[in-house]
Design an enzyme around this catalytic site. Structure first.
Site, PDB file in Angstrom:
ATOM      1  N   GLU A 294       1.042  -1.192  -0.030  1.00 53.72           N
ATOM      2  CA  GLU A 294      -0.097  -0.108  -0.065  1.00 53.72           C
ATOM      3  C   GLU A 294       0.886   1.135  -0.143  1.00 53.72           C
ATOM      4  O   GLU A 294       0.789   2.158   0.798  1.00 53.72           O
ATOM      5  CB  GLU A 294      -0.944   0.209   1.516  1.00 53.72           C
ATOM      6  CG  GLU A 294      -1.959  -1.223   1.271  1.00 53.72           C
ATOM      7  CD  GLU A 294      -3.123  -1.097   2.374  1.00 53.72           C
ATOM      8  OE1 GLU A 294      -2.665  -0.754   3.421  1.00 53.72           O
ATOM      9  OE2 GLU A 294      -3.940  -1.864   2.050  1.00 53.72           O
ATOM     10  N   ASP A 373      -8.187  -9.137   4.644  1.00 55.50           N
ATOM     11  CA  ASP A 373      -8.138  -7.919   5.405  1.00 55.50           C
ATOM     12  C   ASP A 373      -9.223  -7.568   6.598  1.00 55.50           C
ATOM     13  O   ASP A 373      -9.935  -6.808   6.355  1.00 55.50           O
ATOM     14  CB  ASP A 373      -8.229  -6.690   4.561  1.00 55.50           C
ATOM     15  CG  ASP A 373      -7.497  -5.346   5.160  1.00 55.50           C
ATOM     16  OD1 ASP A 373      -7.105  -5.592   6.226  1.00 55.50           O
ATOM     17  OD2 ASP A 373      -7.521  -4.482   4.589  1.00 55.50           O
ATOM     18  N   GLU A 401     -12.370  -1.921  12.266  1.00 55.77           N
ATOM     19  CA  GLU A 401     -12.328  -1.322  11.117  1.00 55.77           C
ATOM     20  C   GLU A 401     -13.462  -1.973  10.009  1.00 55.77           C
ATOM     21  O   GLU A 401     -14.353  -1.100   9.373  1.00 55.77           O
ATOM     22  CB  GLU A 401     -11.045  -1.683  10.225  1.00 55.77           C
ATOM     23  CG  GLU A 401     -11.049  -0.979   8.810  1.00 55.77           C
ATOM     24  CD  GLU A 401      -9.538  -1.164   8.203  1.00 55.77           C
ATOM     25  OE1 GLU A 401      -8.802  -1.562   8.768  1.00 55.77           O
ATOM     26  OE2 GLU A 401      -9.633  -0.990   6.818  1.00 55.77           O
TER      27      GLU A 401
END
Ligand code: GCU
Length: 709
Positions: A294, A373, A401
């Site tokens: 990323e 993820d 998240e």
């Protein structure tokens, strides 16, 4: 409440009342050093509130009888009761290790024995957890040792407030407890945090974001004093500090033209820099690295492997017994969505499995528990079974998240427990926990368990007060992955919402309504919280993305539904829904071949449309809407049913919470109520968007004729 005022900070699972049983007793503490001081201080503070007494060995040892002895076996002659327990123990083989303790009840004295100070600290908190029952009969001596040496929380905290991510990346509880224009001047919250973590057995904390920006990079060099200040505060709680570092540090901070791991100048720079870190913080834990991921720099820029990169840092840390946590979260985030052969789920295995055996002993490869993820449902990462000669740590995400961002109640203990108990080589074989803890025969020593923290400077620590339970559960499961997550929740409830004084002696886990009003009230609190939380993760799964397909969240924030939000993006997170069907074909026969990364039996189970577990079907297969699940219902009907059911469950949770209105602190009750309102609103939105989307795609009506927009 405002976050600035310490008196308004919620005590989480260590309210004064949790120390009632201990504080009313007479305790003797033996041993020296900062951790023993912590033990002594904790007991003294409890006694000041509840009328008991505490003394140190050496101060009138032949004096009054005691109810509790907390003794270090290395600290000279033991008090009589402890000596007898120790003598019995010496006849048995095995040691308690650096962090273990023995708990026994002998001649009306409760005895905690430890070989090292950390064990005494953990023993103290076990006594706190047991409450009155620590002082009752029927305690056969029992040794407690953590399953793994490294039980770690990673903070994704930035020193500076990031323009998009805020101060804490994926933080849902305010600003950082560590940083505000540099290290905070008042570190009392950090001290309280250390205390909370010690009580659940966490012993390592990484204090800055894995995405290392310019200011945070300098923590390693000219801002090292800031890190040392945090280490000083956490040390008395047995917690070591770790730093996330950027792989480009030799260029950014050292002025070198390269960060090539095989370049001698780079190696010398890391060695010197690391030596200076240890000169300043002698018990520094080590580095955490997100490389080639990323946008972060990494060894690929120099044509080197991740083993070369990790070993570079490992060599710099080795003289000081430090470790490098090297993250396996490496994938192409600039994927072409039109290309169906590239599969993000494959990436970690493809990058790392070929490197097995090439990492130094002090490299810990930190693997997210699933291949994608932190979705509410994913299979276990195949990397966990693929690297027997590498120390692996399994990474969880306590910050929610993708599971409601601490606005939704979602108790994750059952999910983590399911992962930890999973057998990558089939049922009955070694488990994920065995790999992470090093308990697998012939495997490498484990790398431990790591999680992304959910804490911020919010008065309740975690935004949603009930999200504290996730932090508690992570610590407890890292200490003992075999614990039952419902029993862990029970512990958390009893500590956080302690029964009133008169009731505390009678209230026991799972007991029915008691004679006394206080115990009855406490029982209602406990029962209601279980009803709200035990299945909350499954409810969350029901009203969000179906059958393991994942994502369908709003890009960027990752909160709330957006079914196609990621569908045509470069991030590699697709569901491929069309008018005929949905799901990702990851089979060897016709798909990306990801199923082949698993050993048998899972390589076969996941490959097979008939044997693949329902909850993971769309992770592994693209199927028509009319495909009949193992449960007997069709995929499309399952989507409708679970989304209606999930919302009904949240509505029930919302109603149940009202039962507790008169029994809990009004401010806490109001905070949770406000979050539950939002959860219900959001769950309805998920239901309506997901159901409508699939109704429009498929044209198949709900067999029960419920309203779909
Ligand atoms: C997720 C998350 C990022 C984080 C990354 C990581 O992708 O959205 O904010 O940086 O995980 O684990 O490194």
């Amino acid at each position: 409440m405002t976050a600035g005022d310490r008196n308004d900070v919620h005590p989480a699972w260590l309210p004064p009342e949790a120390f009632r049983a201990l504080g009313a007793r007479r305790t003797l503490v033996t041993g020296d050093g900062p951790l023993v001081e912590t033990v002594y201080r904790e007991v003294a503070q409890a006694c000041a509130s509840y009328g008991g007494g505490v003394r140190r060995s050496g101060s009138d040892d032949g004096g009054d009888p005691v109810d509790l002895v907390l003794a270090l076996t290395s600290a000279g002659p033991l008090p009589a009761a402890a000596e007898e327990v120790a003598a019995g123990r010496r006849q048995r083989a095995g040691t308690l290790g650096a962090e273990g303790f023995l708990l026994a009840r002998h001649c009306d004295v409760t005895v905690v024995l430890a070989e090292q100070p950390a064990g005494l600290l953990y023993g103290l908190f076990q006594v706190v957890r047991l409450g009155e029952s620590a002082f009752g009969a029927g305690h056969p001596p029992r040794s407690h040792r953590p399953a793994t040496r490294l039980r770690m929380l990673d903070h994704w905290d930035n020193v500076d407030v990031h323009p998009v991510m805020g101060q804490v990346e994926r933080g849902y509880a305010g600003g950082s407890i560590f940083w505000r224009d540099g290290v905070r001047r008042d570190l009392s919250r950090v001290r309280d945090y250390g205390r909370l973590l010690a009580a659940v057995g966490v012993n390592a904390v990484s204090v800055n974001n894995v995405n290392v920006h310019a200011t945070e990079a300098r923590l390693l060099t000219d801002r090292l004093d800031d890190v040392a200040a945090i280490a000083d505060v956490l040390r008395p709680y047995g917690i070591r500090v770790h730093l996330s570092v950027t792989f480009a540090a030799p260029v950014l901070l050292g002025g070198l033209p390269t960060a090539d791991p095989l370049d001698e100048r780079v190696r010398t720079w890391w060695a010197g820099t690391t030596r200076r870190v240890y000169e300043r913080i002698p018990d520094f834990g080590g580095y955490v690295v997100k490389a080639d991921s990323e946008g972060q720099p990494g060894p690929f820029s120099y044509g080197r492997s991740h083993a070369d990169g990790a070993n570079l840092l490992a060599d710099a840390l080795a003289p000081f017994s430090g470790v490098v946590h090297w993250r396996a979260f490496v994938y192409n985030h600039r994927q072409d969505w039109r290309d169906r052969t590239t599969d993000r789920a494959r990436a970690a295995f493809d990058h790392f499995a070929p490197l097995d055996g090439r990492f130094r002993d002090n490299v810990i490869l930190q693997v997210k528990h699933g291949p994608m993820d932190f979705q509410p449902r994913e299979p276990v990462s195949p990397v966990i079974a693929a690297m027997p000669a590498t120390r692996l740590a399994v990474e969880f995400q306590v910050t929610q998240e993708y599971t409601g961002q601490q606005r939704h109640v979602c108790y994750l203990g059952p999910w983590w427990s399911e992962v930890l108990r999973f057998g990558p080589w089939g049922d009955g074989g070694p488990t994920v926990a065995a790999v992470a803890t090093g308990a697998r025969d012939g495997g490498s020593p484990g790398g431990g368990l790591v999680a992304v923290s959910n804490v911020g400077d919010d008065p309740y620590w975690t935004g949603h007060p009930l999200a504290q339970a996730n932090l508690y559960a992570f610590g407890r499961l890292a200490w003992d992955p075999g614990l039952d997550p419902v029993a862990v929740l029970d512990e958390w409830i009893d500590l956080t919402f302690p029964p009133p004084a008169a009731a505390s002696a009678t209230a026991t886990a799972g007991s029915g309504p008691s004679e006394t009003g206080g115990a009855g009230d406490h029982d209602l609190v406990r029962r209601t919280l279980h009803e709200i939380m035990d299945y909350s993760w499954r409810s969350y799964e029901r009203y969000t993305a179906p059958l393991g397909v994942g994502f369908m969240v709003r890009p960027g924030t990752h909160y709330g539904p957006d079914v196609d939000g990621y569908e045509y993006t470069p991030w590699g997170t697709y569901h491929f829904a069309d008018r005929d069907g949905v799901g990702v074909d990851r089979t060897r026969a016709t798909g990306t071949g990801f199923t082949g990364q698993y050993p048998p039996p899972w390589s076969e189970v996941y490959e097979s449309l008939d044997r693949c577990p329902d909850e993971l079907l769309l992770f592994f297969h693209h199927v028509p809407y009319g495909h009949v699940l193992r449960s007997g219902t069709t995929v499309i009907q399952h989507i409708y049913d679970t989304h209606f059911a999930g919302v009904t469950e949240v509505a029930a949770i919302r109603r149940r919470w009202e039962r507790l209105a008169a029994l809990l602190d009004p401010a806490l009750h109001a905070r949770v109520a406000e979050r539950l309102d939002e959860q219900l609103r959001c769950a309805e939105e998920w239901r309506d968007q997901v159901n409508t989307y699939f109704f429009r795609k498929s044209g198949v009506p709900d067999v029960h004729g419920r309203r779909i927009h």
